[in-house]
Scaffold this motif. Structure first.
Motif, PDB file in Angstrom:
ATOM      1  N   THR A  38       0.892  -1.624   0.067  1.00  0.00           N
ATOM      2  CA  THR A  38       0.150  -0.140  -0.312  1.00  0.00           C
ATOM      3  C   THR A  38       1.188   1.531  -0.139  1.00  0.00           C
ATOM      4  O   THR A  38       0.269   1.891  -0.062  1.00  0.00           O
ATOM      5  N   LEU A  39       1.868   1.195   0.102  1.00  0.00           N
ATOM      6  CA  LEU A  39       2.926   2.286  -0.113  1.00  0.00           C
ATOM      7  C   LEU A  39       3.304   2.960  -1.447  1.00  0.00           C
ATOM      8  O   LEU A  39       3.671   2.654  -2.448  1.00  0.00           O
ATOM      9  N   THR A  40       3.355   4.232  -1.187  1.00  0.00           N
ATOM     10  CA  THR A  40       3.301   5.121  -2.683  1.00  0.00           C
ATOM     11  C   THR A  40       5.252   5.184  -2.665  1.00  0.00           C
ATOM     12  O   THR A  40       5.703   4.186  -2.017  1.00  0.00           O
ATOM     13  N   ARG A  41       5.229   5.384  -4.248  1.00  0.00           N
ATOM     14  CA  ARG A  41       6.796   5.316  -4.910  1.00  0.00           C
ATOM     15  C   ARG A  41       7.672   5.908  -3.451  1.00  0.00           C
ATOM     16  O   ARG A  41       8.701   5.322  -3.083  1.00  0.00           O
ATOM     17  N   ARG A  42       7.136   7.290  -3.601  1.00  0.00           N
ATOM     18  CA  ARG A  42       7.878   7.628  -1.994  1.00  0.00           C
ATOM     19  C   ARG A  42       8.060   7.086  -0.803  1.00  0.00           C
ATOM     20  O   ARG A  42       9.370   7.314  -0.399  1.00  0.00           O
ATOM     21  N   GLU A  43       6.545   6.897  -0.298  1.00  0.00           N
ATOM     22  CA  GLU A  43       6.971   6.239   0.665  1.00  0.00           C
ATOM     23  C   GLU A  43       7.993   5.137   0.943  1.00  0.00           C
ATOM     24  O   GLU A  43       8.850   5.333   2.092  1.00  0.00           O
ATOM     25  N   ARG A  44       8.127   4.181  -0.740  1.00  0.00           N
ATOM     26  CA  ARG A  44       9.400   3.269  -0.386  1.00  0.00           C
ATOM     27  C   ARG A  44      10.118   3.293  -0.487  1.00  0.00           C
ATOM     28  O   ARG A  44      11.292   2.675   0.025  1.00  0.00           O
ATOM     29  N   GLU A  45      10.716   4.560  -1.193  1.00  0.00           N
ATOM     30  CA  GLU A  45      11.477   5.165  -1.155  1.00  0.00           C
ATOM     31  C   GLU A  45      12.261   5.695   0.429  1.00  0.00           C
ATOM     32  O   GLU A  45      13.637   5.521   0.509  1.00  0.00           O
ATOM     33  N   VAL A  46      11.817   6.430   0.771  1.00  0.00           N
ATOM     34  CA  VAL A  46      11.851   6.772   2.024  1.00  0.00           C
ATOM     35  C   VAL A  46      12.238   5.814   2.691  1.00  0.00           C
ATOM     36  O   VAL A  46      13.216   5.463   4.204  1.00  0.00           O
ATOM     37  N   LEU A  47      11.094   4.430   3.106  1.00  0.00           N
ATOM     38  CA  LEU A  47      11.165   3.300   3.815  1.00  0.00           C
ATOM     39  C   LEU A  47      13.113   2.226   3.292  1.00  0.00           C
ATOM     40  O   LEU A  47      13.808   2.656   4.322  1.00  0.00           O
ATOM     41  N   ILE A  55      17.722  11.881   5.229  1.00  0.00           N
ATOM     42  CA  ILE A  55      16.848  11.316   3.506  1.00  0.00           C
ATOM     43  C   ILE A  55      16.451  12.918   3.319  1.00  0.00           C
ATOM     44  O   ILE A  55      15.884  12.716   2.263  1.00  0.00           O
ATOM     45  N   THR A  56      16.270  13.964   3.577  1.00  0.00           N
ATOM     46  CA  THR A  56      15.697  15.919   2.912  1.00  0.00           C
ATOM     47  C   THR A  56      16.419  15.868   2.021  1.00  0.00           C
ATOM     48  O   THR A  56      16.731  15.536   0.817  1.00  0.00           O
ATOM     49  N   GLN A  57      17.602  15.623   2.423  1.00  0.00           N
ATOM     50  CA  GLN A  57      18.784  16.067   1.838  1.00  0.00           C
ATOM     51  C   GLN A  57      19.132  14.907   0.994  1.00  0.00           C
ATOM     52  O   GLN A  57      19.179  15.828  -0.406  1.00  0.00           O
ATOM     53  N   ARG A  58      18.850  13.476   0.885  1.00  0.00           N
ATOM     54  CA  ARG A  58      19.266  13.086  -0.491  1.00  0.00           C
ATOM     55  C   ARG A  58      17.898  13.320  -1.126  1.00  0.00           C
ATOM     56  O   ARG A  58      18.021  13.261  -2.404  1.00  0.00           O
ATOM     57  N   LEU A  59      17.052  13.306  -1.011  1.00  0.00           N
ATOM     58  CA  LEU A  59      15.680  13.521  -2.393  1.00  0.00           C
ATOM     59  C   LEU A  59      15.654  14.746  -2.366  1.00  0.00           C
ATOM     60  O   LEU A  59      14.835  14.475  -2.997  1.00  0.00           O
ATOM     61  N   GLY A  60      16.065  15.590  -1.968  1.00  0.00           N
ATOM     62  CA  GLY A  60      15.733  17.051  -2.477  1.00  0.00           C
ATOM     63  C   GLY A  60      14.571  17.553  -1.837  1.00  0.00           C
ATOM     64  O   GLY A  60      13.754  18.543  -2.522  1.00  0.00           O
ATOM     65  N   VAL A  61      14.313  17.041  -0.620  1.00  0.00           N
ATOM     66  CA  VAL A  61      12.639  18.043  -0.306  1.00  0.00           C
ATOM     67  C   VAL A  61      12.605  17.977   1.164  1.00  0.00           C
ATOM     68  O   VAL A  61      13.528  18.116   1.637  1.00  0.00           O
ATOM     69  N   GLY A  62      11.273  19.399   1.781  1.00  0.00           N
ATOM     70  CA  GLY A  62      11.750  19.458   2.439  1.00  0.00           C
ATOM     71  C   GLY A  62      11.066  19.048   4.131  1.00  0.00           C
ATOM     72  O   GLY A  62      10.869  17.508   3.464  1.00  0.00           O
TER      73      GLY A  62
END
Length: 214
Positions: A150-159, A171-178
């Protein structure tokens, strides 16, 4: 019904023989290692062989491999595997290939004569038998796998990044998000995996374990 008991522990074998005979089942032989077991099955042709999963010489999966050989050479002989611990990997593969006349029972339940008798009789009748505790363990794994789906693609990336031991900041620095975006993803992961807040803060560890085991 004709039964063979195979376990390297003489004490356990004798206890099993006594219980089986109390249940009115005929024990036609005992074996302490895989070679003796296979020879005994070939000679006695029992209805069911009770086989310890871990047998000499390495006490790893000799019982599972011996069971597979019995099923291949003597398909009319049922096999009930016995285990001290819940160890499903090799057993599940064996059961999935040919579940008929195949069973798995934890040794903790051997003293329950009704449970033991039911397992032996079901295997002898050509049915599969899986210890209820093992079933619950497998269902738990299935639920975890379903939750991960059920996880989204981005949630799986975070996990996946969490599994690498990265903090939210990393993780913020790696993905370039807030920061708030990562916090939201992590919170959603916990919710979807059914990990409730706890004072010890173990949810992150449990989420990573679910990811690695699925």
């Amino acid at each position: 019904m004709r039964v063979i008991v195979a376990d390297d522990s003489l004490l356990l074998r004798e206890g099993l023989v006594r219980l089986l005979r109390e249940a009115g089942l005929g024990v036609v032989g005992q074996a302490g290692n895989p070679d003796d077991l296979l020879a005994l099955v070939a000679d006695a042709r029992p209805d069911v062989a009770l086989v310890d999963i871990r047998m000499p010489p390495t006490h790893t999966d000799e019982g599972v491999r011996a069971a597979a050989r019995i099923r291949a050479r003597f398909p009319d002989v049922g096999v009930l595997l016995l285990s001290q611990y819940v160890d499903t990997s090799g057993v599940v593969r064996a059961l999935s290939r040919e579940p008929e006349s195949f069973g798995y029972l934890l040794k903790d339940r051997i003293a329950d004569l009704d449970e033991l008798t039911e397992a032996v009789k079901r295997v002898a009748a050509g049915e599969p038998f899986i210890d209820p505790e093992v079933v619950q363990r497998l269902l738990g794994r299935r639920r975890t796998a379903d939750a991960l789906e059920t996880l989204t693609r981005r949630e799986r990336e975070v996990l996946a990044l969490m599994a690498e031991g990265r903090s939210n900041e990393s993780i913020t620095q790696r993905l370039g998000v807030g920061d708030k975006t990562v916090e939201t993803h992590v919170r959603n992961i916990f919710i979807k995996l059914g990990l409730e807040p706890d004072p010890e803060g173990h949810r992150r560890v449990l989420a990573v374990l679910a990811y690695l085991q699925a």
